[in-house]
Design a protein around this motif. Structure first.
Motif, PDB file in Angstrom:
ATOM      1  N   TRP A  83       4.677   7.826   4.360  1.00 57.75           N
ATOM      2  CA  TRP A  83       4.664   6.534   4.571  1.00 57.75           C
ATOM      3  C   TRP A  83       4.778   6.097   5.846  1.00 57.75           C
ATOM      4  O   TRP A  83       4.821   4.979   6.316  1.00 57.75           O
ATOM      5  N   GLU A 128      -4.749  -7.277  -3.111  1.00 60.06           N
ATOM      6  CA  GLU A 128      -4.180  -6.476  -2.020  1.00 60.06           C
ATOM      7  C   GLU A 128      -3.287  -7.657  -1.247  1.00 60.06           C
ATOM      8  O   GLU A 128      -3.733  -8.793  -1.193  1.00 60.06           O
ATOM      9  N   ASP A 156      -1.549  -9.171   1.874  1.00 65.06           N
ATOM     10  CA  ASP A 156      -1.552  -9.588   3.350  1.00 65.06           C
ATOM     11  C   ASP A 156      -0.178  -9.459   3.975  1.00 65.06           C
ATOM     12  O   ASP A 156       0.552 -10.548   4.274  1.00 65.06           O
ATOM     13  N   GLU A 203       1.161  -8.528   6.743  1.00 67.09           N
ATOM     14  CA  GLU A 203       1.106  -8.930   8.190  1.00 67.09           C
ATOM     15  C   GLU A 203       1.358 -10.538   8.331  1.00 67.09           C
ATOM     16  O   GLU A 203       1.983 -11.108   8.996  1.00 67.09           O
ATOM     17  N   VAL A 261      -0.277   3.035  -1.339  1.00 64.39           N
ATOM     18  CA  VAL A 261       0.146   2.847  -0.037  1.00 64.39           C
ATOM     19  C   VAL A 261       0.037   4.105   0.641  1.00 64.39           C
ATOM     20  O   VAL A 261      -0.314   4.500   1.801  1.00 64.39           O
ATOM     21  N   GLY A 305      -3.215   5.519   1.347  1.00 64.23           N
ATOM     22  CA  GLY A 305      -4.122   4.824   2.293  1.00 64.23           C
ATOM     23  C   GLY A 305      -5.181   4.049   1.542  1.00 64.23           C
ATOM     24  O   GLY A 305      -5.960   3.715   2.337  1.00 64.23           O
ATOM     25  N   HIS A 357      -4.372   1.009  -0.044  1.00 64.96           N
ATOM     26  CA  HIS A 357      -3.982  -0.343   0.096  1.00 64.96           C
ATOM     27  C   HIS A 357      -2.920  -0.350   1.484  1.00 64.96           C
ATOM     28  O   HIS A 357      -2.432   0.504   1.914  1.00 64.96           O
ATOM     29  N   GLU A 358      -3.172  -1.364   2.070  1.00 65.41           N
ATOM     30  CA  GLU A 358      -2.501  -1.692   3.139  1.00 65.41           C
ATOM     31  C   GLU A 358      -1.132  -1.539   3.376  1.00 65.41           C
ATOM     32  O   GLU A 358      -0.298  -1.864   2.163  1.00 65.41           O
ATOM     33  N   SER A 359      -0.419  -0.856   4.298  1.00 70.05           N
ATOM     34  CA  SER A 359       1.046  -0.458   4.249  1.00 70.05           C
ATOM     35  C   SER A 359       1.721  -1.709   4.856  1.00 70.05           C
ATOM     36  O   SER A 359       1.359  -2.094   6.159  1.00 70.05           O
ATOM     37  N   PRO A 360       2.913  -1.875   4.515  1.00 68.03           N
ATOM     38  CA  PRO A 360       3.835  -2.731   5.221  1.00 68.03           C
ATOM     39  C   PRO A 360       5.092  -2.111   6.009  1.00 68.03           C
ATOM     40  O   PRO A 360       5.502  -2.739   6.478  1.00 68.03           O
ATOM     41  N   ASP A 418      -7.805  -5.354  -6.929  1.00 70.17           N
ATOM     42  CA  ASP A 418      -7.962  -4.457  -5.891  1.00 70.17           C
ATOM     43  C   ASP A 418      -7.023  -3.249  -5.853  1.00 70.17           C
ATOM     44  O   ASP A 418      -6.981  -2.652  -5.137  1.00 70.17           O
ATOM     45  N   ASN A 419      -6.271  -3.245  -7.043  1.00 65.61           N
ATOM     46  CA  ASN A 419      -5.276  -2.011  -7.295  1.00 65.61           C
ATOM     47  C   ASN A 419      -5.402  -1.382  -8.424  1.00 65.61           C
ATOM     48  O   ASN A 419      -6.321  -1.266  -8.752  1.00 65.61           O
TER      49      ASN A 419
END
Length: 415
Positions: free
Chosen positions: A84, A179, A181, A183, A207, A210, A212-215, A311-312
């Protein structure tokens, strides 16, 4: 894995264990939070480390005899960091909920304010439901998804945060098919001087791969479960920057747990190692592809998906538009009788109770582990629809059950 030794000592438990193995082999697991771990993970989790009492952290234990416990935990930590991209990882939480507890204890004081997604809109108990510790110890208000679109209302979330002035904002969800957001939520947290906890319990594997966007590196704290899309056995994990490392570690031990379940940490280490193999990225991609195929076929049958798709790894079906007199619990029970295991679920704007809601939630992580591709997932969607359309027709249930038997024979699980 066999249970001869258990049977010699305790036949009743052996019967239950063998029954559960048979149940998993002979049914299709579609609960979005479930998966099938490898034989290697199961073997690690049943190891002699179950006998070890390893209070503390690697090289800083309160008891002796922890040489190999240290090795295993450090492997789990190092592999999680690589997966991660986290600065600091704590692999000791017993579950995703206890990982969240660790963050709350590290970042908040009793009575501080949490802003999180409403449970009926896809949130989680540990994000502040009154029945959960989080709702009992902290003040909680909740944001919602837009009922028409099914998407998070980020502008509404921002306005709510400005008015409520929370100490922490929680993102990450248990029944949200889109997904996130992270950010944008972090920007809201920054604007109101709040921490941001991203709970990726459902999407840890997506995540890591890669897809799904990673926090990680965005949110102040990231928590997750290790037994869902990451396939590393039961447990939880906390990730954070170095500035929060000591507070998080102290909040987990001794703040909220005693000795870690080192046999489960061993399962995490093995599962994380498996996830570092390039084949895992293909698995995660296929999981999402399968969910999209499943959702599109359900839509072809006229069923309504919350947010219009996914999306997941999961789809959330609102039964009210197409089958207003059918409840999610009716469908869940008839599907289980036919060998397809998923769960009834609330939907945005829920008009029934949480115990007998208007939706069903279906996930593809476990089907993908069995080897299902899009075509097989479309067939499963057809079977689900047959039950939705006639949940009390015994002939339909029997017909679906027969086809499930054929699918489980074709896509084998555990020998």
């Amino acid at each position: 894995m066999t249970y001869e030794t258990v049977r010699a000592t305790d036949p009743a438990v052996a019967d239950a264990l063998e029954g559960e193995r048979e149940r998993q082999n002979d049914t299709l697991a579609m609960i979005a939070s479930e998966n099938h771990v490898s034989e290697a993970v199961m073997e690690a989790q049943s190891s002699e480390l179950t006998n070890n009492y390893a209070e503390g952290y690697p090289d800083e234990r309160y008891y002796g005899g922890c040489e190999y416990a240290d090795d295993v935990e450090q492997l789990a930590i190092d592999r999680a960091k690589e997966l991660w991209g986290a600065d600091h990882v704590n692999v000791q939480p017993h579950s995703g909920s206890q990982a969240n507890m660790g963050v709350y204890l590290a970042a908040l004081d009793p009575g501080d304010k949490i802003l999180s997604l409403d449970l009926t809109h896809g949130g989680h108990l540990s994000h502040g439901h009154p029945a959960n510790f989080a709702g009992q110890v902290y003040e909680v208000e909740q944001y919602e998804v837009d009922e028409e679109s099914g998407y998070i209302d980020y502008e509404g979330l921002h306005e709510h945060a400005e008015e409520y002035d929370p100490d922490i904002i929680v993102s990450g969800y248990s029944a949200y098919p889109r997904e996130v957001d992270f950010e944008r939520i972090q920007a809201t947290a920054d604007a109101v001087d709040a921490y941001h906890l991203a709970d990726i319990a459902h999407i840890t594997g997506l995540v890591a791969a890669g897809v799904h966007e990673s926090p990680v590196g965005v949110a102040d704290f990231v928590t997750g479960s290790t037994h869902k899309t990451i396939r590393a056995g039961r447990g939880g994990v906390i990730m954070c920057g170095d500035e929060h490392a000591d507070d998080v570690d102290s909040a987990v031990f001794p703040g909220s747990q005693g000795g870690p379940a080192m046999h489960n940490v061993a399962g995490k280490a093995v599962g994380f190692g498996e996830a570092l193999d390039p084949a895992f990225e293909r698995y995660a991609e296929q999981t999402v592809t399968n969910a999209k195929a499943l959702g599109e076929r359900l839509q072809d049958h006229g069923l309504d998906l919350v947010s219009g798709g996914t999306d997941n790894h999961l789809v959330l079906v609102d039964l009210r538009p197409s089958h207003p007199d059918t409840t999610g619990k009716e469908v869940e029970e008839s599907l289980e009788e036919a060998g397809i295991v998923l769960n009834a679920n609330t939907v945005p704007g829920e008009t029934r109770s949480a115990f007998n809601p208007s939706g069903i939630r279906a996930g593809t992580p476990a089907l993908t582990t069995r080897g299902f591709g899009e075509e097989a997932c479309c067939e499963v969607a057809d079977l689900i629809y047959e039950i939705v359309d006639a949940p009390h027709d015994e002939a339909v249930v029997a017909e679906v059950s027969q086809r499930v038997d054929e699918l489980t024979d074709e896509y084998t699980l555990y020998d």
